[in-house]
Scaffold this active site. Structure first.
Site, PDB file in Angstrom:
ATOM      1  N   LYS A  50     -58.549 -27.301  57.013  1.00  0.00           N
ATOM      2  CA  LYS A  50     -57.549 -27.119  55.949  1.00  0.00           C
ATOM      3  C   LYS A  50     -56.844 -28.433  55.630  1.00  0.00           C
ATOM      4  O   LYS A  50     -56.619 -28.768  54.460  1.00  0.00           O
ATOM      5  CB  LYS A  50     -56.525 -26.060  56.365  1.00  0.00           C
ATOM      6  CG  LYS A  50     -55.409 -25.827  55.353  1.00  0.00           C
ATOM      7  CD  LYS A  50     -55.961 -25.367  54.012  1.00  0.00           C
ATOM      8  CE  LYS A  50     -54.858 -25.241  52.960  1.00  0.00           C
ATOM      9  NZ  LYS A  50     -53.929 -24.142  53.220  1.00  0.00           N
ATOM     10  N   CYS A  80     -48.764 -27.577  49.952  1.00  0.00           N
ATOM     11  CA  CYS A  80     -50.003 -27.935  50.659  1.00  0.00           C
ATOM     12  C   CYS A  80     -50.354 -29.407  50.494  1.00  0.00           C
ATOM     13  O   CYS A  80     -50.284 -30.182  51.439  1.00  0.00           O
ATOM     14  CB  CYS A  80     -51.159 -27.068  50.147  1.00  0.00           C
ATOM     15  SG  CYS A  80     -51.071 -25.347  50.683  1.00  0.00           S
TER      16      CYS A  80
END
Length: 416
Positions: free
Chosen positions: A215, A269
């Site tokens: 990720k 993010c």
């Protein structure tokens, strides 16, 4: 141990936790959602939502009315525990695992053999191992071993990072491939079985550290590529070249795919995750650090451009179009547009007419001097400078005639 999952406890009912909880409820699981905000808990139990995401209100209402979704401020016993809490960084860009640790501590007394604990929060490498350590330190009656004397006390711990995009979360929760990394092989397998019961995308198995790194790598990749586009835009300004035309032409090469520049990088993010890699390996992450520097430079660069243009006017009025960190959502977290508005206000450049179709009133941190929220046509008519910060679809019908005689600073190439 019975591997069948009937009840799921989701800790954290934010942008990931609430859609996940409602999806699981619609899929037939009994879901107990947990949030520390009493108003959020009450709203969800009444079938409402506190965040905007297309169709989420419909799904939550259906889940609550079916009796499959209930929210509380305290967790309950379950077969699966999903941790979906924030993982911010400190002012010195150090990962802050406070929420992850607090969430883990709340479920520790409830854990029983056969339970699965899943961390969905984007986290630094090694966080899933920390969760295992915290649990086993507090509960010596539980085990992560398959040894005959321990198997009856076995629990399973894994990381499955969320991979969804705001505005398309409900679809992507089901359709996107998921990476699952267990603390051991058995944890990976048991967690994989659970996700296969409600998603259509592929389930890609690995270990916990690689899942965490996956990720972080995905978002750092995008950050680096956006930095290249943002640096091109600054170079093109210096050389008087249209960066949008340049990128369009360059992308006709079969092996070139440059992303679009903007006023910076925002969100929870892409603007955050690279710092986890930098913190873990500062001497080995030079390119990622440079990308962060380029993207963090861009908001200040835009502010300087506005100031330069505003000097032509005695009392300039600036229409700032958009506040969210990306198009067609209401999420202002880590938004470069917000940073730009704050800096313009602090520099007392002039009156700021703010246009953000996804908010009804300015948040408290933007209720600044000379800052007013208004409609797009009114804001543009009153302005000397039009600053396009977010390429919301709602701006597509702006009459181009309104932009005549205005100084236009288009950070997204929207009107190009």
């Amino acid at each position: 141990m019975n591997g069948t999952v009937h009840k799921v406890c989701v800790v954290g009912l934010g942008y990931i936790g609430l859609p996940t909880a409602s999806l699981l409820a619609i899929k037939g699981f009994q879901v107990h959602g947990v949030d520390t905000n009493l108003n959020v808990v009450k709203l969800i139990n009444d079938g409402g939502v506190h965040i905007f995401e297309p169709d989420l209100d419909i799904m939550v209402k259906a889940a609550v009315q079916s009796g499959k979704l209930r929210a509380s401020m305290e967790p309950e016993e379950a077969d699966v525990f999903i941790l979906a809490v924030p993982t911010p960084f400190t002012e010195h860009h150090k990962p802050d695992l406070t929420y992850v640790r607090q969430a883990t501590q709340t479920i520790i007394p409830l854990l029983k053999p056969g339970n699965i604990v899943i961390l969905e929060s984007t986290s630094p490498v090694g966080t899933t191992e920390k969760i295992a350590d915290w649990i086993l330190e507090a509960r010596n009656d539980l085990s992560l071993s398959d040894a005959p004397q321990s198997v009856c006390n076995r629990i399973f711990i894994a990381h499955c990072p969320e991979r969804v995009m705001p505005g398309q979360i409900l679809r992507e929760l089901v359709e996107n491939d998921r990476v699952i990394g267990g603390i051991d092989h058995a944890s990976t397998q048991r967690t994989t079985e659970f996700y296969k019961s409600f998603i259509n995308g592929k389930v890609l198995e690995t270990n916990a550290r690689t899942a965490e790194m996956t990720k972080l790598t995905e978002n750092s990749f995008r950050d680096v590529n956006i930095a290249f586009a943002n640096e091109l835009s600054v170079i093109c300004d210096h050389l008087q070249i249209n960066v949008w035309e340049l990128i369009r032409l360059a992308n006709h090469h079969p092996r070139v795919s440059i992303l679009q520049p903007g006023p910076g990088v925002g969100g929870h993010c892409i603007a955050v995750d690279p710092w986890f890699l930098i913190d873990a390996a500062p001497e080995q992450s030079k390119l990622i650090q440079t990308a962060r520097a380029v993207n963090n430079f861009k908001p200040g660069y835009i502010v300087d451009r506005v100031i330069e243009k505003a000097e032509r006017f005695k009392e300039p009025v600036i229409a700032c179009l958009g506040l969210s960190f990306k198009a067609d959502i209401e999420d202002l977290r880590e938004s470069p547009a917000v940073d730009i508005v704050k800096h313009l206000s602090a520099r007392q450049i002039g009156k700021l007419n703010i246009v953000e179709p996804y908010v009804n009133q300015l948040p408290e941190f933007l209720q600044l001097e000379h800052t007013v929220l208004m409609g797009k046509e009114e804001a543009i008519r009153e302005s000397d400078i039009v600053l396009l910060l977010v390429n919301h679809h709602a701006f597509s019908d702006i009459d181009r005639n309104l932009l005549k005689e205005k100084i236009l600073i288009d950070t997204r190439g929207f009107f190009n």
